[in-house]
Motif scaffolding. Sequence first.
Motif, PDB file in Angstrom:
ATOM      1  N   GLY A  57       0.608  -0.956  -0.214  1.00 60.68           N
ATOM      2  CA  GLY A  57       0.567  -0.149   0.050  1.00 60.68           C
ATOM      3  C   GLY A  57       0.721   1.146  -0.027  1.00 60.68           C
ATOM      4  O   GLY A  57       2.152   1.269   0.406  1.00 60.68           O
ATOM      5  N   SER A  99      -0.913   7.602   2.236  1.00 63.14           N
ATOM      6  CA  SER A  99      -1.315   8.887   1.669  1.00 63.14           C
ATOM      7  C   SER A  99      -1.494   9.720   2.776  1.00 63.14           C
ATOM      8  O   SER A  99      -1.939  11.184   2.907  1.00 63.14           O
ATOM      9  N   GLN A 100      -1.387   9.386   3.968  1.00 64.17           N
ATOM     10  CA  GLN A 100      -1.599  10.294   5.340  1.00 64.17           C
ATOM     11  C   GLN A 100      -0.758   9.694   6.878  1.00 64.17           C
ATOM     12  O   GLN A 100      -1.286   8.318   7.001  1.00 64.17           O
ATOM     13  N   THR A 133      -2.679   6.382   6.727  1.00 65.47           N
ATOM     14  CA  THR A 133      -3.559   6.104   5.923  1.00 65.47           C
ATOM     15  C   THR A 133      -3.216   5.444   5.183  1.00 65.47           C
ATOM     16  O   THR A 133      -2.355   6.042   4.509  1.00 65.47           O
ATOM     17  N   VAL A 134      -3.092   4.252   4.358  1.00 67.51           N
ATOM     18  CA  VAL A 134      -2.925   3.611   3.514  1.00 67.51           C
ATOM     19  C   VAL A 134      -3.524   3.270   2.138  1.00 67.51           C
ATOM     20  O   VAL A 134      -4.794   2.781   2.115  1.00 67.51           O
ATOM     21  N   ARG A 135      -3.137   4.066   0.705  1.00 62.86           N
ATOM     22  CA  ARG A 135      -4.249   3.053  -0.681  1.00 62.86           C
ATOM     23  C   ARG A 135      -4.051   1.986  -0.728  1.00 62.86           C
ATOM     24  O   ARG A 135      -2.420   1.751  -1.347  1.00 62.86           O
ATOM     25  N   GLU A 139      -8.642   2.609   0.435  1.00 60.83           N
ATOM     26  CA  GLU A 139      -8.088   3.174   1.599  1.00 60.83           C
ATOM     27  C   GLU A 139      -8.576   2.365   3.256  1.00 60.83           C
ATOM     28  O   GLU A 139      -9.589   1.878   3.254  1.00 60.83           O
ATOM     29  N   TYR A 140      -7.154   2.273   3.869  1.00 65.12           N
ATOM     30  CA  TYR A 140      -7.299   1.654   4.987  1.00 65.12           C
ATOM     31  C   TYR A 140      -6.395   2.644   6.145  1.00 65.12           C
ATOM     32  O   TYR A 140      -5.767   2.823   5.852  1.00 65.12           O
ATOM     33  N   CYS A 156      -0.967   1.321  -8.694  1.00 68.52           N
ATOM     34  CA  CYS A 156      -2.176   1.973  -7.834  1.00 68.52           C
ATOM     35  C   CYS A 156      -3.468   2.646  -8.480  1.00 68.52           C
ATOM     36  O   CYS A 156      -4.256   2.379  -7.865  1.00 68.52           O
ATOM     37  N   ASN A 211      -7.107   0.970  -9.308  1.00 67.25           N
ATOM     38  CA  ASN A 211      -7.962   1.893  -8.336  1.00 67.25           C
ATOM     39  C   ASN A 211      -9.340   2.262  -9.571  1.00 67.25           C
ATOM     40  O   ASN A 211     -10.077   2.227  -9.217  1.00 67.25           O
TER      41      ASN A 211
END
Length: 288
Positions: A193, A196-197, A204-206, A211-212, A236, A240
């Motif tokens: 992943g 992303s944050q 926060t992982v894409r 996202e999770y 990715c 998506n």
Amino acid sequence: MSNEEDPVSADITVTSVEIPELTEEEQRDRLHLERRVERAFFEAGKALTELRDRRLYRSTHKTFEEYCRDRFAHSRQQSNYLIAAAGVYENLTTIGCQNVANENLTTIGCQILPTSERQVRPMTKLEPQEQQEVWLRAVEVAGGKVPTGRIVKDVVQRIMERTKVPNTYQIGEVCQILVKENSELRGKGGCWGIVSQANEFSCTVRMWDGEYAIGLQHLKSYNYLPAECEQMRVICDRINQVYSSGLEESVQKFLESLGKLNRAYLTDLEEKVLSLLESEITHKEAWG
């Protein structure tokens, strides 16, 4: 006015109603039914886990997410909460009373256990040993009673502060997902992943299917070079754009396989198949 006619001086007769005590059989029935109520969320989580793992939804639905939405009016998140809560509940039963049958492990049995999913939700990201530590402390704070979700959350926060590890992950960094007995991450082991944050205790992982929010203990950096991270970001994004819960199972399996790559590039065959899927999606969108 005579005394007989005076409402103030009139005698009022109150008949007492004797409420019979519960018989031994009724007491047993009450305890049994109370335990069923207390364990309702646990049984639901266990059932959902089995339905998902055995794919018992496949005769009517392509995905577990669609099945839960149609059959139980559950969002994916709600189902995941129940599944994760069941795992925590089962772990808490091992704190003590290992030789007691599971049906006796309740708040009115030999130990105090959760009675709702919200009471255990704050613990789902913790390691099993930490879950037990948090619960015992929360019960103590609650005065030996079932603690509220707020009490549990406060205890979790204090423990997280005590064991705080700096978050060194950077936005855009590519990480591997480590399940480590976290039931919410079931099926994600080995997936990659992109961060992303970066939060205080999680990132926060894409991933290939969305996202999770994932705890730091469940992430491991691939230590890719910046150019490789950019390549993975592009891959990715492409996955998506193609992915949706309504895709055929074979297509989802292919995208999932891309989501478990341990290299920063696609093979020629993978590139061709992904390009074909992108073309199909574009064609469908163009024709409505």
